[in-house]
Design a protein around this motif. Sequence first.
Motif, PDB file in Angstrom:
ATOM      1  N   SER A   1       0.832  -1.206   0.000  1.00  0.00           N
ATOM      2  CA  SER A   1       0.000   0.000   0.000  1.00  0.00           C
ATOM      3  C   SER A   1       0.862   1.250   0.000  1.00  0.00           C
ATOM      4  O   SER A   1       0.576   2.215  -0.720  1.00  0.00           O
ATOM      5  N   GLU A   2       1.910   1.239   0.789  1.00  0.00           N
ATOM      6  CA  GLU A   2       2.776   2.420   0.824  1.00  0.00           C
ATOM      7  C   GLU A   2       3.521   2.601  -0.489  1.00  0.00           C
ATOM      8  O   GLU A   2       3.736   3.721  -0.946  1.00  0.00           O
ATOM      9  N   ARG A   3       3.908   1.492  -1.126  1.00  0.00           N
ATOM     10  CA  ARG A   3       4.568   1.607  -2.430  1.00  0.00           C
ATOM     11  C   ARG A   3       3.599   2.155  -3.477  1.00  0.00           C
ATOM     12  O   ARG A   3       3.981   2.950  -4.336  1.00  0.00           O
ATOM     13  N   VAL A   4       2.348   1.743  -3.440  1.00  0.00           N
ATOM     14  CA  VAL A   4       1.372   2.168  -4.446  1.00  0.00           C
ATOM     15  C   VAL A   4       0.877   3.583  -4.181  1.00  0.00           C
ATOM     16  O   VAL A   4       0.840   4.414  -5.091  1.00  0.00           O
ATOM     17  N   TYR A   5       0.492   3.875  -2.949  1.00  0.00           N
ATOM     18  CA  TYR A   5      -0.098   5.178  -2.628  1.00  0.00           C
ATOM     19  C   TYR A   5       0.949   6.174  -2.132  1.00  0.00           C
ATOM     20  O   TYR A   5       1.052   7.290  -2.636  1.00  0.00           O
ATOM     21  N   GLY A   6       1.705   5.784  -1.126  1.00  0.00           N
ATOM     22  CA  GLY A   6       2.654   6.703  -0.502  1.00  0.00           C
ATOM     23  C   GLY A   6       3.720   7.207  -1.449  1.00  0.00           C
ATOM     24  O   GLY A   6       4.122   8.374  -1.383  1.00  0.00           O
ATOM     25  N   ASP A   7       4.188   6.352  -2.363  1.00  0.00           N
ATOM     26  CA  ASP A   7       5.250   6.766  -3.278  1.00  0.00           C
ATOM     27  C   ASP A   7       4.778   7.767  -4.331  1.00  0.00           C
ATOM     28  O   ASP A   7       5.596   8.397  -4.984  1.00  0.00           O
ATOM     29  N   ARG A   8       3.484   7.914  -4.497  1.00  0.00           N
ATOM     30  CA  ARG A   8       2.961   8.890  -5.475  1.00  0.00           C
ATOM     31  C   ARG A   8       2.835  10.289  -4.869  1.00  0.00           C
ATOM     32  O   ARG A   8       2.675  11.264  -5.605  1.00  0.00           O
ATOM     33  N   LEU A   9       2.876  10.369  -3.562  1.00  0.00           N
ATOM     34  CA  LEU A   9       2.639  11.651  -2.896  1.00  0.00           C
ATOM     35  C   LEU A   9       3.898  12.503  -2.936  1.00  0.00           C
ATOM     36  O   LEU A   9       5.002  11.999  -2.752  1.00  0.00           O
ATOM     37  N   VAL A  10       3.723  13.805  -3.162  1.00  0.00           N
ATOM     38  CA  VAL A  10       4.880  14.662  -3.421  1.00  0.00           C
ATOM     39  C   VAL A  10       5.367  15.460  -2.220  1.00  0.00           C
ATOM     40  O   VAL A  10       6.481  15.957  -2.236  1.00  0.00           O
TER      41      VAL A  10
END
Length: 198
Positions: free
Chosen positions: A113-122
């Motif tokens: 989840s963190e790779r999919v969602y968190g990594d997109r956040l700037v």
Amino acid sequence: SFVVNPRFQRHFWICSVPFPETQARQTIYTTFTQGHFQRLGFKPAVQEAVASIVKTAMGLHDQVAQAFRKTAVNFHYEFNIRHLTGLFSGMLKARPKEFTSPEKIVLLWLHESERVYGDRLVSGSDLQKYRFLAAETAKKMFGKYNFQRYFQEKGPEPLVFAPFSHGHQEEPCYDQIHGFDELSRLLIAALNDYNETF
């Protein structure tokens, strides 16, 4: 501006497909995950946890989509079925030899989840907001496990799963890497091997 000139738009055929309902998404991903975890013979406790993970993942996805709206600045803040599929494809890398406990499979879900969602956040504030959502969701749905150490503000433990967890020259094994020291050791060994080879 997100407005397309009607004179330009008339040259294209537009098809709009709505996002699938929660029940449809749950049926799709439950079918995939149950097939994988039953076919490979995971322990019953792990299989039960996976059923809860699917439901929880749908809830977290909806929260993330509501909390992080697409704007002109953050035009990539669009979370759709492709992101859910990426999350579950990461979960399907699990093998019964490494994932023997329900807690570890829940940790894998948190990592994916963190790779999919968190990594997109700037921004750091957006990431902090996401981590709060993930921590609250995990606490609510999987309260018997203590995940606080991964979400604490000062010095959180890293939550990393990778296919090179047993070394880069070994057979790929998607498993947890415990701590930055272990991760650093694996990456330096791979770098040294590359430097010697090329």
